[in-house]
Each structure stands twice: as structure tokens, then as C-alpha cells.
Design a protein around this motif. Structure first.
Motif, short mmCIF file in Angstrom:
data_model
loop_
_atom_site.label_atom_id
_atom_site.label_comp_id
_atom_site.label_asym_id
_atom_site.label_seq_id
_atom_site.Cartn_x
_atom_site.Cartn_y
_atom_site.Cartn_z
N GLN A 53 -5.46 2.82 5.96
CA GLN A 53 -5.54 2.64 4.51
C GLN A 53 -5.39 1.17 4.14
O GLN A 53 -4.73 0.41 4.84
CB GLN A 53 -4.45 3.46 3.82
CG GLN A 53 -4.50 4.94 4.12
CD GLN A 53 -5.76 5.61 3.60
OE1 GLN A 53 -6.42 5.10 2.68
NE2 GLN A 53 -6.12 6.75 4.17
N SER A 63 -3.98 -1.98 2.24
CA SER A 63 -2.68 -2.36 1.71
C SER A 63 -2.82 -3.67 0.95
O SER A 63 -3.73 -4.46 1.24
CB SER A 63 -1.67 -2.52 2.85
OG SER A 63 -0.45 -3.03 2.38
N ILE A 111 -0.64 0.98 6.89
CA ILE A 111 -0.57 2.36 6.42
C ILE A 111 -1.71 3.15 7.05
O ILE A 111 -2.85 2.67 7.10
CB ILE A 111 -0.73 2.44 4.88
CG1 ILE A 111 0.24 1.48 4.19
CG2 ILE A 111 -0.52 3.87 4.38
CD1 ILE A 111 -0.14 1.20 2.74
N ASP A 121 -3.19 7.43 7.56
CA ASP A 121 -3.05 8.87 7.31
C ASP A 121 -3.76 9.65 8.40
O ASP A 121 -4.85 9.27 8.85
CB ASP A 121 -3.66 9.24 5.95
CG ASP A 121 -2.84 8.71 4.78
OD1 ASP A 121 -1.60 8.74 4.87
OD2 ASP A 121 -3.45 8.25 3.80
N ARG A 163 1.66 10.50 6.99
CA ARG A 163 1.39 9.10 6.63
C ARG A 163 2.35 8.23 7.43
O ARG A 163 3.57 8.46 7.40
CB ARG A 163 1.55 8.86 5.14
CG ARG A 163 1.60 7.37 4.75
CD ARG A 163 1.29 7.12 3.28
NE ARG A 163 -0.14 7.27 3.03
CZ ARG A 163 -0.77 6.80 1.95
NH1 ARG A 163 -0.10 6.14 1.02
NH2 ARG A 163 -2.06 6.98 1.80
N ILE A 214 3.81 4.36 8.20
CA ILE A 214 3.96 3.07 7.54
C ILE A 214 4.77 2.13 8.43
O ILE A 214 5.77 2.54 9.02
CB ILE A 214 4.67 3.22 6.18
CG1 ILE A 214 3.99 4.28 5.30
CG2 ILE A 214 4.72 1.89 5.44
CD1 ILE A 214 4.76 4.63 4.03
N ALA A 226 3.02 2.56 -1.20
CA ALA A 226 2.51 3.43 -0.13
C ALA A 226 3.18 4.79 -0.16
O ALA A 226 2.52 5.83 0.05
CB ALA A 226 2.72 2.76 1.22
#
Length: 274
Positions: free
Chosen positions: A28, A30, A37, A39, A48, A50, A79
Motif C-alpha cells: 500500500q 504510504s 504497509i 495487506d 495488514r 505495518i 494506516a
């Protein structure tokens, strides 16, 4: 300090473990390069992941070696908030896994001026709200987990796991800083820590305080191998299933540590008297 020199001193454990545990996941975007990040699905459960990692080109020099600074604090909060909002109408909330390898919060005049306390409090608040919303929040300590950085990223988890390795350390501040504050040398501080667990840095001493769920043995803590990855994945999946089964959003299990009995007793007395 030269950025390349500073980055060479920074730990890459967090990034290595993030990459290993998110193979095949959707990466993802950021707001900052220092917050990663992704998923995906783990054992048929959405998750998820992080992590905070070093960024030699961070706009704030004090946050270039993996520290959690202003931008990192707000990015972590975002997030986690995104996951809460996306799952607010679903029965089974996604797992939120915090991979922790953070040497400190970012110390600096600009950080203080622009409210780093608010940025890190925002991250704490988001993780706590995720746990209260019944997201299984799990932390994996793979390197240093220090000071306000750990409080902002990882401490609010339902379950905290750590690699059983000397490179994993937990404390309120670095040894040099702690020595200055206590007016001792680093050697004197280490000697004192050998008999007072809360002052120690090693993960074994930390485990006696009741906050750590389990120390996990792996073959290669620096660069995880296939067996290491599979082991951690199994632990995370099992922990998430147990969190859902227990159906508890509190952190009361932390009072069961061998060095937390007085804390537990104080709480009991307060409840009786108040």
C-alpha cells in the motif's frame, strides 16, 4: 552526519522481516518512505502488516535511522485508522501486525516544536482503538524496541512476541542516555540491570515483566529463512485465533508476569478501597 554513514548504522531487521512476511501481499502507498504497509491473507484471515524502517532521505534528519518521528507517528495512525474504517461493517476484523525495529522516537528541536507528542499519541490512540474494535493486534519485536517509538508502534497490541535473540532489546532509553540520567557509567548500569529486571535491556528480562507473550526461536533473526517465516506465520495465525476466542479487548493478561505481582496486588487493593 553524512546520510550514508547514518543509514549504515541503522538496523534493517524490520525491513527484512516485513519483506519476508508480506510476500505476495498488496503493498500500500504510504505518505512517507519510512512506513511500510501491506495487506494480504494469512491462514484465511485478512491481515495488514505495518513497519517503520530507515529512510536516509527523511525530511527530518533525526528520523533517518528508523526512529519514529512526526511523519511516522501520523502515518502509523492513518494506516491503522484506514483498517478500522474499512472493516467497521465486517464481523471478522483483519489482523493488524506491527513489526517492531525502532531505536527511539525522533529527538529534535523541530520535533518538539511541531508536536511529536501529539503525533505519537495519535499512533497510540489508533492502535488502542483497533484493539477495542476487536481487531487482533499483534506485535513482533525483531530488533530494538525503544522508548516512545515502541509505545507508539507495537505496545498497544493484544499479544507481543519477540525473537529470542540478543539483537532484540526493550527499554525506555538507550544505555548511554540511561547512564547519564542515573549518573552511572554504562558498565555500572549493566551490573545494576543484572539484579533489577526493569533496568535490563535483554528480552529475557523483559519477558519476566508480563508484557511479552512468548520469545520465539528462529534460525536467522537478521535474514529470515523459509522455516523462520513459516514459524512466525503459524504463531501469528494462532495468536489471532486465540484473541478472537478469548473475545477480550483488554490487556489484563500483562499482570500475570513473575515481576508484576505487586502491580497486581496494588490494583486489587485499590478496587477494594475505592
Amino acid at each position: 552526519m553524512n546520510m550514508d554513514v547514518q543509514l549504515n548504522k541503522a538496523s534493517v531487521r524490520g525491513k527484512q522481516w516485513f519483506s519476508a512476511l508480506t510476500q505476495g501481499f498488496q503493498q500500500q502507498e504510504s505518505a512517507v518512505q519510512s512506513v511500510l504497509i501491506a495487506d494480504g491473507v494469512l491462514n484465511q484471515q485478512p491481515i495488514r502488516v505495518i513497519a517503520v524502517v530507515p529512510d536516509a532521505h527523511n525530511l527530518f534528519p533525526r528520523a533517518r535511522s528508523g526512529e519514529v518521528g512526526l511523519l511516522e507517528g501520523w502515518s502509523l495512525a492513518k494506516a491503522v485508522d484506514e483498517a478500522i474504517q474499512a472493516d467497521q461493517d465486517t464481523a471478522e476484523k483483519r489482523i493488524i501486525l506491527a513489526i517492531v525495529d525502532v531505536p527511539s522516537q525522533a529527538y529534535g528541536r523541530r520535533e518538539e516544536l511541531f508536536g511529536i507528542h501529539q503525533a505519537l499519541a495519535g499512533a497510540v490512540d489508533s492502535y488502542a482503538r483497533a484493539r477495542l474494535a476487536k481487531h487482533p493486534v499483534i506485535s513482533l519485536l525483531v530488533g530494538k524496541s525503544m522508548s516512545g517509538a515502541f509505545l507508539a508502534h507495537g505496545y498497544q497490541a493484544n499479544r507481543i512476541f519477540a525473537l529470542n535473540d540478543s539483537g532484540v532489546m526493550v527499554h525506555a532509553m538507550g544505555k548511554e542516555s540511561a547512564a547519564r540520567v542515573t549518573l552511572r557509567t554504562v558498565e555500572e548500569l549493566e551490573q545494576l540491570a543484572s539484579s533489577i529486571p526493569p533496568m535490563a535491556y535483554d528480552i529475557q528480562s523483559y519477558s519476566t515483566l508480563g508484557l511479552l507473550t512468548e520469545c520465539l526461536a528462529v534460525e536467522n533473526p537478521e535474514q529470515p529463512e523459509t522455516a523462520d517465516i513459516e514459524r512466525i506465520q503459524q504463531v501469528i495465525a494462532a495468536a489471532a485465533a486465540d484473541i478472537r476466542l478469548q473475545n477480550s479487548t483488554s490487556l489484563e493478561q500483562r499482570l500475570h508476569g513473575e515481576n508484576r505481582q505487586m502491580s497486581k496486588r496494588v490494583r486489587e487493593l485499590m478496587r477494594e478501597q475505592w
